[in-house]
Write an enzyme that holds these catalytic residues in place. Structure first.
Site, PDB file in Angstrom:
ATOM      1  N   HIS B  38       0.851  -1.204   0.000  1.00 20.03           N
ATOM      2  CA  HIS B  38       0.000   0.000   0.000  1.00 20.03           C
ATOM      3  C   HIS B  38       0.874   1.236   0.000  1.00 20.03           C
ATOM      4  O   HIS B  38       1.065   1.863   1.042  1.00 20.03           O
ATOM      5  CB  HIS B  38      -0.907  -0.034   1.238  1.00 20.03           C
ATOM      6  CG  HIS B  38      -2.040   0.944   1.185  1.00 20.03           C
ATOM      7  ND1 HIS B  38      -1.891   2.280   1.462  1.00 20.03           N
ATOM      8  CD2 HIS B  38      -3.352   0.769   0.899  1.00 20.03           C
ATOM      9  CE1 HIS B  38      -3.057   2.891   1.361  1.00 20.03           C
ATOM     10  NE2 HIS B  38      -3.961   2.011   1.013  1.00 20.03           N
ATOM     11  N   ILE B  44       2.030   4.695   1.532  1.00 21.04           N
ATOM     12  CA  ILE B  44       1.239   5.607   2.377  1.00 21.04           C
ATOM     13  C   ILE B  44       0.437   4.781   3.386  1.00 21.04           C
ATOM     14  O   ILE B  44       0.127   3.610   3.145  1.00 21.04           O
ATOM     15  CB  ILE B  44       0.271   6.499   1.561  1.00 21.04           C
ATOM     16  CG1 ILE B  44      -0.633   5.650   0.670  1.00 21.04           C
ATOM     17  CG2 ILE B  44       1.049   7.520   0.740  1.00 21.04           C
ATOM     18  CD1 ILE B  44      -1.728   6.453  -0.031  1.00 21.04           C
ATOM     19  N   GLY B  47      -6.072   4.309   4.957  1.00 12.82           N
ATOM     20  CA  GLY B  47      -7.103   5.043   5.692  1.00 12.82           C
ATOM     21  C   GLY B  47      -7.700   4.220   6.818  1.00 12.82           C
ATOM     22  O   GLY B  47      -8.019   4.752   7.891  1.00 12.82           O
ATOM     23  N   VAL B  48      -7.831   2.916   6.600  1.00 12.52           N
ATOM     24  CA  VAL B  48      -8.431   2.080   7.639  1.00 12.52           C
ATOM     25  C   VAL B  48      -7.556   2.066   8.898  1.00 12.52           C
ATOM     26  O   VAL B  48      -8.070   1.967  10.026  1.00 12.52           O
ATOM     27  CB  VAL B  48      -8.699   0.654   7.091  1.00 12.52           C
ATOM     28  CG1 VAL B  48      -7.394  -0.077   6.822  1.00 12.52           C
ATOM     29  CG2 VAL B  48      -9.586  -0.130   8.024  1.00 12.52           C
ATOM     30  N   GLU B  52      -8.359   3.281  12.700  1.00 13.60           N
ATOM     31  CA  GLU B  52      -8.042   2.469  13.871  1.00 13.60           C
ATOM     32  C   GLU B  52      -7.247   3.279  14.890  1.00 13.60           C
ATOM     33  O   GLU B  52      -7.471   3.175  16.096  1.00 13.60           O
ATOM     34  CB  GLU B  52      -7.262   1.219  13.441  1.00 13.60           C
ATOM     35  CG  GLU B  52      -6.809   0.323  14.587  1.00 13.60           C
ATOM     36  CD  GLU B  52      -7.950  -0.316  15.372  1.00 13.60           C
ATOM     37  OE1 GLU B  52      -9.068  -0.402  14.833  1.00 13.60           O
ATOM     38  OE2 GLU B  52      -7.721  -0.708  16.530  1.00 13.60           O
TER      39      GLU B  52
END
Lengths: 93, 155
Positions: B38, B44, B47-48, B52
């Site tokens: 990723h 980067i 987003g998940v 979290e």
């Protein structure tokens, strides 16, 4: 001024995508309207904010689980509205 | 951060009980298998994982406010935004502020800042309940110590 039922049914409809016309005072929030536990948290939040109260949902569930009250006492829309009205009176005192 | 253990926070910098808010710090690792996928050539933070990170700050805020008697679980998210890339090696400020304490749940506004720039924000719903196991209760209390909660409480 909107009644408690009108306000609550609007909240339920907008929080759970249940059509407004399907909601009656006799509707059971979970069994008839299909509101799941996460959607009910959203509904509880909107009710808390709108009416300036704190729905004691955990106490209600505990009382139902202990057999002291029936599920319908709290989760039938008309009864939920009556609970809200009682909490509003208590909060104003 | 130790991404493989979902250990997202590295310390608590500030706790304000009156405002029901907390600021934590999180150091994004320079290397991680996460960044290999990723994304290849453009690593980067997903987003998940930003979500979290904010949820964990919300959790420690709520546990601290109620004396580590109940466990908050991430139950919902509204209006999340991912406004800028977070690169490996970055340091994040994690802000969490309780908006509403309901019965069995809380609503928390959370955000991430990187070098003074807002990179993410969200409104989180956290379901709170008694600890489902003693082992989990011990773990999060130990984690609270690792994060320095006792020290910021004393300030």
């Amino acid at each position: 001024m909107a009644s408690t039922f009108e306000t609550v049914s609007g909240i339920i409809s907008s929080s759970s995508d249940v059509p407004l016309e399907k909601i009656t005072p006799q509707s059971h929030v979970k069994e008839d309207l299909g509101v799941d536990s996460l959607a009910f948290l959203d509904i509880a939040f909107e009710i808390d904010q709108t009416f300036g109260i704190k729905l004691p949902v955990e106490d209600w569930i505990a009382r139902v689980n202990e057999g002291k009250d029936k599920d319908e006492d709290y989760f039938i829309v008309g009864n939920l509205c009556a609970q809200i009205d009682s909490l509003r009176v208590a909060a104003a005192e | 951060m130790r991404l493989e253990y979902f250990q997202m926070l590295d310390g608590i910098e500030k706790l304000d009980r009156d405002q029901a808010s907390l600021v934590a710090v999180a150091h994004v690792p320079s290397d991680s298998p996460v960044f290999e996928g990723h994304f290849p050539g453009h690593p980067i933070m997903p987003g998940v994982l930003m979500l979290e990170t904010m949820a964990q700050a919300a959790g420690y805020l709520l546990m601290t406010l109620d004396g580590f008697n109940r466990m908050p679980f991430f139950a919902g998210v509204k209006t999340a935004g991912f406004r800028a890339f977070v690169h490996p090696g970055s340091t994040l400020k994690v802000n969490a502020s309780r908006l509403h304490a309901g019965s069995g749940y809380a609503i928390v506004a959370a955000s991430l800042d990187c070098h003074g720039t807002r990179v993410s924000d969200a409104q989180l719903t956290m379901r709170t309940m008694p600890f489902p196991s003693d082992a989990l209760a011990r773990h999060v209390r130990q984690e609270g110590k690792r994060l320095g909660l006792a020290e910021v409480e004393a300030e």
